[in-house]
Design a protein around this motif. Structure first.
Motif, PDB file in Angstrom:
ATOM      1  N   SER A  82       0.825  -1.210   0.000  1.00 20.70           N
ATOM      2  CA  SER A  82       0.000   0.000   0.000  1.00 20.70           C
ATOM      3  C   SER A  82       0.858   1.259   0.000  1.00 20.70           C
ATOM      4  O   SER A  82       0.645   2.163  -0.813  1.00 20.70           O
ATOM      5  N   CYS A  83       1.838   1.324   0.909  1.00 21.73           N
ATOM      6  CA  CYS A  83       2.616   2.563   1.020  1.00 21.73           C
ATOM      7  C   CYS A  83       3.510   2.780  -0.199  1.00 21.73           C
ATOM      8  O   CYS A  83       3.666   3.915  -0.668  1.00 21.73           O
ATOM      9  N   SER A  84       4.074   1.715  -0.754  1.00 23.85           N
ATOM     10  CA  SER A  84       4.890   1.868  -1.960  1.00 23.85           C
ATOM     11  C   SER A  84       4.009   1.973  -3.201  1.00 23.85           C
ATOM     12  O   SER A  84       4.328   2.696  -4.147  1.00 23.85           O
ATOM     13  N   GLY A  85       2.861   1.285  -3.189  1.00 22.71           N
ATOM     14  CA  GLY A  85       1.991   1.275  -4.347  1.00 22.71           C
ATOM     15  C   GLY A  85       1.378   2.628  -4.660  1.00 22.71           C
ATOM     16  O   GLY A  85       1.275   3.008  -5.831  1.00 22.71           O
ATOM     17  N   VAL A  86       0.954   3.370  -3.624  1.00 26.08           N
ATOM     18  CA  VAL A  86       0.372   4.691  -3.904  1.00 26.08           C
ATOM     19  C   VAL A  86       1.429   5.639  -4.462  1.00 26.08           C
ATOM     20  O   VAL A  86       1.110   6.543  -5.244  1.00 26.08           O
ATOM     21  N   VAL A  87       2.689   5.423  -4.087  1.00 24.77           N
ATOM     22  CA  VAL A  87       3.777   6.240  -4.648  1.00 24.77           C
ATOM     23  C   VAL A  87       3.928   5.946  -6.140  1.00 24.77           C
ATOM     24  O   VAL A  87       4.012   6.854  -6.972  1.00 24.77           O
ATOM     25  N   PHE A  88       3.953   4.651  -6.499  1.00 21.70           N
ATOM     26  CA  PHE A  88       4.047   4.277  -7.909  1.00 21.70           C
ATOM     27  C   PHE A  88       2.833   4.783  -8.692  1.00 21.70           C
ATOM     28  O   PHE A  88       2.977   5.278  -9.822  1.00 21.70           O
TER      29      PHE A  88
END
Length: 287
Positions: free
Chosen positions: A24-30
């Motif tokens: 979630s935390c890395s995915g929203v950045v991508f």
């Protein structure tokens, strides 16, 4: 034996929470970096990133404590070395270090956004040191990182789209969904290809009969993934064209289907955690 079994169950649950936090935390950045989002959605992305980072830190530390108890009844230098001076320790450092770096890159200019993407990649790179990929062939860690980074983008995009359904004007939402749909075909295709490569490599590398616990749990995961893809295909081929025609009724339908998709993905993460805790393509684990 009962205490060990309870620790294993708790470890699987914590792992699933850890996966959800990291993706979630890395995915929203991508997702934010690849989709054209409004300032309000970008602000929401930062909130998801912060919360996901905190969940990741808590779950990673809890998992480390559980591992220590699983290794033995005493906390000594041998146990601590086995836990932290190992492949698992390297993955733990990347998980916590990556999300801490994410928490320090909260700006909105181009440089900060670029740094955030790099920090998110550091976080997903921790999967190169996780589970069966860490003990397999040389290409498996790379494929695992590609697989999890693509999954992170998908999950992050769903977070943003779900929020956009209740915040964006219909025309802006339609443009965002169309953009996502175009990218998703390529990203999810890469996700599936990497997943197939990983599964085939792991199964072929060990004496894994079709009736083994590993293969049966893997089959459950594959079944959930297929159902998730069916829901995603419905969104793409039925709801997205309706949004393109500015059909307001499609917005609430899309929001419901995104929630369904995210629930199915959460189930996939839980089954993945069970798979890496209770079974292996190399050793049969008696659940």
């Amino acid at each position: 034996h009962y205490f060990r079994h309870m620790l294993d169950i708790l470890d699987a649950v914590i792992k699933a929470i850890l996966f959800a936090g990291i993706l979630s935390c890395s995915g929203v950045v991508f997702a934010e970096a690849s989709l054209s989002v409004s300032a309000e959605i970008s602000h929401f992305s930062m909130r998801v990133m912060r919360r996901g980072a905190l969940v990741t830190i808590a779950a990673a530390l809890a998992g480390a404590v559980i591992l220590i108890f699983r290794l033995g009844d005493q906390i000594d230098s041998v146990t601590l070395s086995a836990a932290f001076l190992s492949v698992y320790g390297a993955g733990l450092c990347l998980q916590i270090g990556g999300v801490l770096l994410l928490l320090t890159s909260m700006g909105n200019d181009r440089f900060d956004r670029t740094v955030r993407v790099i920090n998110a990649l550091v976080t997903t790179f921790s999967f190169a040191f996780h589970g069966h990929a860490a003990s397999g062939e040389a290409h498996e860690p790379i494929v695992a990182v590609i697989h999890t980074s693509a999954a992170a983008w998908w999950i992050g995009s769903l977070w943003l789209l779900h929020y956009a359904c209740s915040r964006e004007r219909l025309a802006d939402l339609a443009a965002l969904v169309l953009h996502f749909s175009t990218l998703a075909t390529k990203v999810v295709g890469g996700l599936l290809m990497a997943g197939v490569i990983l599964a085939m490599t792991l199964i072929s590398s060990g004496p894994t009969p079709l009736t083994s616990t590993y293969v049966m749990i893997l089959a459950v995961k594959v079944g959930l993934v297929i159902v998730t893809l069916v829901v995603a295909a419905y969104n793409k081929y039925r709801l997205t064209p309706r949004l393109a025609r500015y059909d307001a009724a499609a917005v609430s339908a899309l929001r419901r289907m995104i929630r369904t998709e995210m629930t199915l993905i959460a189930m996939v993460l839980l089954v993945t955690a069970i798979l890496t805790t209770f079974s292996s393509p190399f050793v049969e684990y008696d659940v």
